[in-house]
Design a protein around this motif. Structure first.
Motif, PDB file in Angstrom:
ATOM      1  N   GLU A   1      43.902 -32.175 -75.562  1.00 41.13           N
ATOM      2  CA  GLU A   1      44.258 -31.499 -74.314  1.00 41.13           C
ATOM      3  C   GLU A   1      43.170 -30.535 -73.834  1.00 41.13           C
ATOM      4  N   GLY A   2      42.182 -30.244 -74.688  1.00 44.55           N
ATOM      5  CA  GLY A   2      41.097 -29.360 -74.274  1.00 44.55           C
ATOM      6  C   GLY A   2      40.610 -28.472 -75.402  1.00 44.55           C
ATOM      7  N   ASP A   3      39.408 -27.897 -75.226  1.00 47.44           N
ATOM      8  CA  ASP A   3      38.787 -27.051 -76.252  1.00 47.44           C
ATOM      9  C   ASP A   3      38.695 -27.805 -77.572  1.00 47.44           C
ATOM     10  N   TYR A   4      38.305 -29.055 -77.489  1.00 45.28           N
ATOM     11  CA  TYR A   4      38.333 -29.933 -78.654  1.00 45.28           C
ATOM     12  C   TYR A   4      37.472 -29.399 -79.801  1.00 45.28           C
ATOM     13  N   VAL A   5      36.186 -29.210 -79.533  1.00 43.68           N
ATOM     14  CA  VAL A   5      35.264 -28.822 -80.602  1.00 43.68           C
ATOM     15  C   VAL A   5      35.650 -27.470 -81.191  1.00 43.68           C
ATOM     16  N   GLN A   6      35.950 -26.509 -80.322  1.00 41.52           N
ATOM     17  CA  GLN A   6      36.334 -25.175 -80.806  1.00 41.52           C
ATOM     18  C   GLN A   6      37.571 -25.245 -81.694  1.00 41.52           C
ATOM     19  N   SER A   7      38.511 -26.106 -81.309  1.00 43.04           N
ATOM     20  CA  SER A   7      39.751 -26.234 -82.076  1.00 43.04           C
ATOM     21  C   SER A   7      39.505 -26.875 -83.443  1.00 43.04           C
ATOM     22  N   VAL A   8      38.619 -27.859 -83.490  1.00 45.84           N
ATOM     23  CA  VAL A   8      38.293 -28.486 -84.774  1.00 45.84           C
ATOM     24  C   VAL A   8      37.665 -27.463 -85.718  1.00 45.84           C
ATOM     25  N   TYR A   9      36.733 -26.677 -85.192  1.00 50.65           N
ATOM     26  CA  TYR A   9      36.111 -25.649 -86.033  1.00 50.65           C
ATOM     27  C   TYR A   9      37.155 -24.652 -86.550  1.00 50.65           C
ATOM     28  N   ALA A  10      38.036 -24.214 -85.660  1.00 49.04           N
ATOM     29  CA  ALA A  10      39.048 -23.233 -86.054  1.00 49.04           C
ATOM     30  C   ALA A  10      40.022 -23.821 -87.071  1.00 49.04           C
ATOM     31  N   ALA A  11      40.465 -25.047 -86.853  1.00 50.37           N
ATOM     32  CA  ALA A  11      41.416 -25.675 -87.770  1.00 50.37           C
ATOM     33  C   ALA A  11      40.788 -25.915 -89.133  1.00 50.37           C
ATOM     34  N   ALA A  12      39.504 -26.265 -89.159  1.00 51.36           N
ATOM     35  CA  ALA A  12      38.827 -26.486 -90.434  1.00 51.36           C
ATOM     36  C   ALA A  12      38.752 -25.196 -91.247  1.00 51.36           C
ATOM     37  N   GLU A  13      38.588 -24.072 -90.565  1.00 50.68           N
ATOM     38  CA  GLU A  13      38.612 -22.788 -91.273  1.00 50.68           C
ATOM     39  C   GLU A  13      39.972 -22.551 -91.918  1.00 50.68           C
ATOM     40  N   LEU A  14      41.033 -22.942 -91.228  1.00 46.34           N
ATOM     41  CA  LEU A  14      42.386 -22.697 -91.723  1.00 46.34           C
ATOM     42  C   LEU A  14      42.738 -23.561 -92.925  1.00 46.34           C
ATOM     43  N   THR A  15      42.149 -24.751 -93.023  1.00 48.26           N
ATOM     44  CA  THR A  15      42.494 -25.652 -94.123  1.00 48.26           C
ATOM     45  C   THR A  15      41.464 -25.655 -95.243  1.00 48.26           C
ATOM     46  N   GLY A  16      40.434 -24.820 -95.131  1.00 48.50           N
ATOM     47  CA  GLY A  16      39.485 -24.676 -96.222  1.00 48.50           C
ATOM     48  C   GLY A  16      38.252 -25.541 -96.143  1.00 48.50           C
ATOM     49  N   TYR A  17      38.018 -26.148 -94.982  1.00 51.02           N
ATOM     50  CA  TYR A  17      36.817 -26.969 -94.787  1.00 51.02           C
ATOM     51  C   TYR A  17      35.932 -26.350 -93.705  1.00 51.02           C
ATOM     52  N   GLY A  18      35.807 -25.047 -93.745  1.00 52.83           N
ATOM     53  CA  GLY A  18      35.174 -24.320 -92.660  1.00 52.83           C
ATOM     54  C   GLY A  18      33.709 -24.637 -92.454  1.00 52.83           C
ATOM     55  N   ALA A  19      33.298 -24.535 -91.196  1.00 51.18           N
ATOM     56  CA  ALA A  19      31.894 -24.720 -90.815  1.00 51.18           C
ATOM     57  C   ALA A  19      31.430 -23.550 -89.956  1.00 51.18           C
ATOM     58  N   GLY A  20      32.099 -22.406 -90.116  1.00 51.06           N
ATOM     59  CA  GLY A  20      31.766 -21.270 -89.270  1.00 51.06           C
ATOM     60  C   GLY A  20      32.349 -21.455 -87.885  1.00 51.06           C
ATOM     61  N   GLY A  21      31.696 -20.866 -86.887  1.00 48.90           N
ATOM     62  CA  GLY A  21      32.134 -21.023 -85.509  1.00 48.90           C
ATOM     63  C   GLY A  21      31.208 -21.955 -84.757  1.00 48.90           C
ATOM     64  N   PRO A  22      31.638 -22.459 -83.615  1.00 50.21           N
ATOM     65  CA  PRO A  22      30.768 -23.324 -82.813  1.00 50.21           C
ATOM     66  C   PRO A  22      29.597 -22.531 -82.242  1.00 50.21           C
ATOM     67  N   ARG A  23      28.574 -23.229 -81.841  1.00 46.92           N
ATOM     68  CA  ARG A  23      27.381 -22.593 -81.289  1.00 46.92           C
ATOM     69  C   ARG A  23      27.569 -22.321 -79.805  1.00 46.92           C
ATOM     70  N   LYS A  24      26.948 -21.241 -79.333  1.00 43.11           N
ATOM     71  CA  LYS A  24      26.940 -20.958 -77.902  1.00 43.11           C
ATOM     72  C   LYS A  24      26.328 -22.141 -77.156  1.00 43.11           C
TER      73      LYS A  24
ATOM     74  N   ILE B   1      48.416 -20.695 -82.575  1.00 41.59           N
ATOM     75  CA  ILE B   1      49.061 -21.945 -82.143  1.00 41.59           C
ATOM     76  C   ILE B   1      48.621 -23.092 -83.054  1.00 41.59           C
ATOM     77  N   LEU B   2      47.318 -23.138 -83.352  1.00 46.76           N
ATOM     78  CA  LEU B   2      46.809 -24.161 -84.257  1.00 46.76           C
ATOM     79  C   LEU B   2      47.460 -24.049 -85.633  1.00 46.76           C
ATOM     80  N   ARG B   3      47.543 -22.817 -86.123  1.00 45.83           N
ATOM     81  CA  ARG B   3      48.136 -22.594 -87.441  1.00 45.83           C
ATOM     82  C   ARG B   3      49.565 -23.146 -87.494  1.00 45.83           C
ATOM     83  N   GLY B   4      50.316 -22.897 -86.427  1.00 44.16           N
ATOM     84  CA  GLY B   4      51.681 -23.389 -86.382  1.00 44.16           C
ATOM     85  C   GLY B   4      51.762 -24.902 -86.360  1.00 44.16           C
TER      86      GLY B   4
END
Length: 297
Positions: free
Chosen positions: A246-269, A281-284
């Motif tokens: 629905e949107g913010d795809y890349v940012q959401s993948v980065y954020a969700a990966a942090e929550l499940t332990g496969y983090g890659a930091g934050g997306p680049r500017k 919302i993602l956590r839920g």
């Protein structure tokens, strides 16, 4: 899916960045080990989820070199080598071959490039001179060029052009590509089980960054034609995979990966990390995936 070179789950791996926005190669190597342990059988380096368009040519080349060395033959490697200039695509593809990539993923010409079929065929024929198998990248809503069934047939007459990754998000149009009998890879997260049921040859899946074991379990169930089991697993994945689209795809993948332990930091500017309320919302929606992935790791 068994006879296709890139069958199964090919992870469009997120590129890790440190707090200064530089590629964190140590974290990349650690994440690759985690994904291999989770059963991932293929990787896409410098993918769209990995922020290919926001990497310099030199950064992308180094990412592919380091990633391929870390994988070391333990999984298939696809490198994205898309660029505005045909010569750059060829150079990047030759570099990927030197690094040991098994194939490349390449967008058709974009940003006022040719839109006629022959122009696109000529472009991929030029890229083919670099010598690696090519997966075309169909994302017409972004590029403005659609790979149609008739165009796919023409492209597959080029020996090195072996498949198309369809990220249109339109299952009906993807099914029309599949009906050609030529290899089609799904790139739309919310369509995964439906695409597999329709006969897609493999997956390039960005959302698998945050749930690799669960995604691999779904792919395994589908490959064994255990559709009831696949549907059960999909019921856990579907809410978050649908939200991504629905949107913010890349940012959401980065954020969700942090929550499940496969983090890659934050997306680049110029992309920004998700706001705190969006993260909640993602956590839920991740729900039991957080504990499922943690218990399995």
């Amino acid at each position: 899916m068994s006879t296709f070179q890139f069958s199964g789950l090919n992870l469009a791996i997120a590129t890790p960045f440190d707090e200064s926005g530089r590629i964190d190669f140590s974290r990349l190597e650690r994440n690759i080990e985690s994904y291999l342990a989770a059963g991932v059988s293929g990787f896409v380096l410098s993918s769209g989820t990995g922020m290919h368009v926001y990497l310099t040519k030199e950064e992308s080349n180094e990412l592919i070199r380091v990633g391929a060395k870390a994988i070391d033959g333990r999984a298939k490697i696809i490198a994205q080598t898309s660029a505005l200039l045909t010569e750059d695509v060829i150079d990047r593809t030759k570099h990927a071959a030197d690094c040991g990539a098994d194939g490349v993923m390449v967008l058709p010409p974009f940003f006022e490039g040719p839109t006629d079929d022959q122009g696109i065929v000529n472009f991929y024929a030029d890229v083919a001179t670099a010598g690696l198998p090519i997966i075309g990248y169909n994302v017409p809503q972004v590029v403005g060029v659609a790979i149609t069934p008739s165009l796919l047939r023409e492209l597959c007459e080029i020996p090195e052009f072996i498949a198309v990754k369809d990220s249109s998000g339109d299952l009906g149009k993807q099914a029309s590509l599949i009906r050609t009998g030529l290899p089609v890879m799904n790139g739309a997260d919310q369509l995964v089980p439906y695409s597999l049921y329709a006969g897609s040859s493999g997956l390039i899946w960005g959302g698998a960054n945050f749930a690799p074991r669960t995604c691999q379990a779904l792919v395994s169930a589908a490959s064994e034609r255990c559709w009831d089991e696949a549907r059960k697993i999909w019921s856990i994945l579907e809410p978050i995979m649908s939200l991504l689209w629905e949107g913010d795809y890349v940012q959401s993948v980065y954020a969700a990966a942090e929550l499940t332990g496969y983090g890659a930091g934050g997306p680049r500017k110029p992309l920004r990390s998700l706001a705190a309320d969006r993260v909640e919302i993602l956590r839920g929606l991740l729900g039991e995936l957080i504990s499922m992935e943690a218990k399995a790791s």
